[in-house]
Design a protein around this motif. Sequence first.
Motif, mmCIF file in Angstrom:
data_model
loop_
_atom_site.group_PDB
_atom_site.id
_atom_site.type_symbol
_atom_site.label_atom_id
_atom_site.label_comp_id
_atom_site.label_asym_id
_atom_site.label_seq_id
_atom_site.Cartn_x
_atom_site.Cartn_y
_atom_site.Cartn_z
ATOM 1 N N LYS A 98 0.726 4.329 -0.146
ATOM 2 C CA LYS A 98 0.293 5.773 0.590
ATOM 3 C C LYS A 98 1.359 5.722 1.811
ATOM 4 O O LYS A 98 1.409 6.879 2.460
ATOM 5 C CB LYS A 98 -0.997 5.977 0.714
ATOM 6 C CG LYS A 98 -1.611 5.116 1.958
ATOM 7 C CD LYS A 98 -3.140 5.835 1.922
ATOM 8 C CE LYS A 98 -3.907 5.003 3.066
ATOM 9 N NZ LYS A 98 -3.899 3.547 2.932
ATOM 10 N N TYR A 158 3.534 6.545 6.699
ATOM 11 C CA TYR A 158 2.887 7.700 6.807
ATOM 12 C C TYR A 158 3.609 8.543 7.370
ATOM 13 O O TYR A 158 3.206 9.664 8.555
ATOM 14 C CB TYR A 158 1.736 7.229 8.021
ATOM 15 C CG TYR A 158 0.876 6.203 7.123
ATOM 16 C CD1 TYR A 158 0.049 6.530 6.041
ATOM 17 C CD2 TYR A 158 1.010 4.709 7.687
ATOM 18 C CE1 TYR A 158 -0.700 5.374 5.614
ATOM 19 C CE2 TYR A 158 0.387 4.082 7.063
ATOM 20 C CZ TYR A 158 -0.419 4.004 5.842
ATOM 21 O OH TYR A 158 -1.180 3.189 5.361
ATOM 22 N N ASP A 179 -0.805 -1.167 -3.943
ATOM 23 C CA ASP A 179 -2.190 -0.742 -3.751
ATOM 24 C C ASP A 179 -1.942 0.791 -4.053
ATOM 25 O O ASP A 179 -1.497 1.532 -3.239
ATOM 26 C CB ASP A 179 -2.759 -1.270 -2.379
ATOM 27 C CG ASP A 179 -3.734 -0.338 -1.891
ATOM 28 O OD1 ASP A 179 -4.734 0.155 -2.528
ATOM 29 O OD2 ASP A 179 -3.690 0.122 -0.737
ATOM 30 N N SER A 203 -6.612 0.746 10.244
ATOM 31 C CA SER A 203 -5.068 0.465 10.165
ATOM 32 C C SER A 203 -4.549 0.333 11.575
ATOM 33 O O SER A 203 -5.242 0.682 12.685
ATOM 34 C CB SER A 203 -4.454 1.876 9.591
ATOM 35 O OG SER A 203 -3.006 1.769 9.136
ATOM 36 N N GLU A 218 -2.793 -6.021 0.952
ATOM 37 C CA GLU A 218 -2.497 -4.846 0.892
ATOM 38 C C GLU A 218 -1.693 -4.200 2.029
ATOM 39 O O GLU A 218 -2.285 -3.150 2.765
ATOM 40 C CB GLU A 218 -3.586 -3.795 0.486
ATOM 41 C CG GLU A 218 -4.447 -4.310 -0.747
ATOM 42 C CD GLU A 218 -5.626 -3.445 -0.824
ATOM 43 O OE1 GLU A 218 -6.156 -3.163 -1.873
ATOM 44 O OE2 GLU A 218 -6.193 -2.818 0.252
ATOM 45 N N GLY A 224 0.696 -1.887 4.191
ATOM 46 C CA GLY A 224 1.514 -0.560 4.041
ATOM 47 C C GLY A 224 2.597 -0.433 5.249
ATOM 48 O O GLY A 224 3.649 -0.740 5.355
ATOM 49 N N ARG A 225 1.827 -0.243 6.568
ATOM 50 C CA ARG A 225 2.471 0.070 7.616
ATOM 51 C C ARG A 225 3.353 -1.080 8.265
ATOM 52 O O ARG A 225 4.573 -0.998 8.492
ATOM 53 C CB ARG A 225 1.604 0.156 8.878
ATOM 54 C CG ARG A 225 2.055 1.057 10.085
ATOM 55 C CD ARG A 225 1.125 0.932 11.101
ATOM 56 N NE ARG A 225 -0.285 1.669 10.683
ATOM 57 C CZ ARG A 225 -0.440 3.045 10.942
ATOM 58 N NH1 ARG A 225 0.521 3.797 11.471
ATOM 59 N NH2 ARG A 225 -1.574 3.429 10.585
ATOM 60 N N GLY A 238 -5.346 -4.121 4.168
ATOM 61 C CA GLY A 238 -3.989 -4.322 4.967
ATOM 62 C C GLY A 238 -4.450 -3.980 6.502
ATOM 63 O O GLY A 238 -5.197 -4.583 6.817
ATOM 64 N N GLY A 239 -3.687 -3.269 7.149
ATOM 65 C CA GLY A 239 -4.080 -2.837 8.428
ATOM 66 C C GLY A 239 -3.153 -3.421 9.775
ATOM 67 O O GLY A 239 -3.641 -3.177 10.891
ATOM 68 N N SER A 246 0.943 -1.202 -0.245
ATOM 69 C CA SER A 246 -0.100 0.036 0.110
ATOM 70 C C SER A 246 0.768 1.099 -0.059
ATOM 71 O O SER A 246 1.509 1.741 0.886
ATOM 72 C CB SER A 246 -0.781 -0.037 1.160
ATOM 73 O OG SER A 246 -1.774 1.100 1.235
ATOM 74 N N HIS A 259 -11.081 -3.846 3.705
ATOM 75 C CA HIS A 259 -10.198 -3.245 4.315
ATOM 76 C C HIS A 259 -10.629 -2.507 5.615
ATOM 77 O O HIS A 259 -11.427 -1.617 5.303
ATOM 78 C CB HIS A 259 -9.258 -2.177 3.342
ATOM 79 C CG HIS A 259 -8.212 -1.500 4.252
ATOM 80 N ND1 HIS A 259 -7.036 -2.054 4.751
ATOM 81 C CD2 HIS A 259 -8.130 -0.101 4.673
ATOM 82 C CE1 HIS A 259 -6.360 -0.983 5.373
ATOM 83 N NE2 HIS A 259 -7.197 0.122 5.286
HETATM 84 C C1 LIG Z 1 -4.341 2.518 3.656
HETATM 85 C C2 LIG Z 1 -4.811 1.261 3.114
HETATM 86 C C3 LIG Z 1 -4.106 0.058 3.323
HETATM 87 C C4 LIG Z 1 -2.881 -0.005 4.143
HETATM 88 O O1 LIG Z 1 -3.224 0.074 5.635
HETATM 89 P P1 LIG Z 1 -1.955 -0.163 6.257
HETATM 90 O O2 LIG Z 1 -2.521 -0.065 7.740
HETATM 91 O O3 LIG Z 1 -0.899 0.701 6.126
HETATM 92 O O4 LIG Z 1 -1.392 -1.669 6.198
HETATM 93 C C5 LIG Z 1 -4.483 -1.027 2.709
HETATM 94 N N1 LIG Z 1 -5.792 -0.882 1.827
HETATM 95 C C6 LIG Z 1 -6.203 0.333 1.548
HETATM 96 C C7 LIG Z 1 -7.708 0.263 0.770
HETATM 97 C C8 LIG Z 1 -5.857 1.335 2.305
HETATM 98 O O5 LIG Z 1 -6.772 2.445 2.112
#
Ligand SMILES: *Cc1c(COP(=O)(O)O)cnc(C)c1O
Length: 419
Positions: free
Chosen positions: A60, A374, A79, A203, A274, A276-277, A239-240, A58, A200
């Motif tokens: 972002k 982030y 993502d 996070s 997905e 990210g963190r 993700g999350g 992810s 999703h």
């Molecule tokens: C932000 C986001 C993620 C990633 O979330 P993390 O907590 O960083 O893993 C995954 N999918 C979607 C749709 C998001 O908006």
Amino acid sequence: MHDFKLKNNTLYCEQVPLERIAAAVGTPVFVYSRKTLLDHLRKLQRAFAPVDALICYSMKANSNLSICRLLTQAGAGVDIVSGGELYRAKKAGVPGEKIVYASVGKTMEEIEEALAAGIAFFNVESKPELELIDAVAGRLKKCPAAAIRVNPDVDAHTHHYITTAKKQNKFGIDFDAAEEIFLRTAPRLRHVRLCGIHVHIGSQIEHVTPFVEALKKTAAFIARLNGRGAAITHLNIGGGLGIIYHREKPQTADAYARVILPILRKTGLRIIMEPGRFIAGNAGVLLTKVLYVKDTAAKRFVIVDAAMNDLIRPSFYGAYHDLVVMPAARGGRRRAADVVGPVCESGDFLAKDRLLPAGVRQGNVIAVLSAGAYGFSMSSNYNSRRRAAEVLVSGDRYRVIRKRETYQDLVRNDVIGES
Ligand SMILES: *Cc1c(COP(=O)(O)O)cnc(C)c1O
């Protein structure tokens, strides 16, 4: 685990002392560990190998081109959540078939760009969005795959700004409305293949329970839909995953997989995820220098050269980031201080009432830990501050992967005109 470790009173990233980077590149600067980024990705790849999941980083969380390319070369897709991220993904060399696109507000222009790039999935968040994708795809003679992002109405037990799956959140579509779209709307759309479900729920989720609750509800929904003639082939679990900032005890990749793999296997679907963190968070630190120590009657302020425009998480979410003052003397007296930046906002702080070495002084470098996700990606130019440089460490070497902005960068797009 990560590769930021204390040796001889100095914090190292892999084999490079961070003070050396601060001196050579200047501060504020974000420093990332290549090895940690790859280790985190591999943990998920290994844990989810049994279902051959496509892991879409992810971006972002941290969209630097070098980092996206590194993860892509290690097998990840991405993502994205905007046309800008699509542009970055293409620059980083991510193939279209490994890009999935979520956002509640995709514009027509962004949809056109994503179609041209041949992305793998549109993760759709409303019925009018699906209809617009169908219309644009028809005009461009394409037939993209789409997933409905469902909102399973579960509480992720995380900060309310980063919980996304309660029914009062703007994200996703509730099960009844999603069913209506699959059974009534999709059959009459000729330029989009509605074949996926995306979920999703938020996070920095530390416990597996909300994930399980969301996936069980979603799996039951999928079974019901396929029983009624829908043809769902893909499940994107979002993700999350939470990480350790302070005293959190989040599930590991393995523990997460152990609990959810049985649910995923039972669906028989292709799996996308997905994170990210989880990949970037503990793979980066922010280095900042102490400008002044200001002792007032009420408290001590340690004023540093990084601010909320560089790392907004403390101000925005009340987030905790560990601090390491360098040189890092062992033991010694400690004293509480607020660590604040130069920005003209009382909400501009990196830490509040934090116990720091009492001898902290001008010129010390402070490492703000767990700033890889982030951090830079949420940074801004507020107060006309130049955004920080970014550095990637690999073994005993490092290189600048984003230059510090210049004053010219700040005014590049301004136009002085007649009033
Ligand atoms: C932000 C986001 C993620 C990633 O979330 P993390 O907590 O960083 O893993 C995954 N999918 C979607 C749709 C998001 O908006």
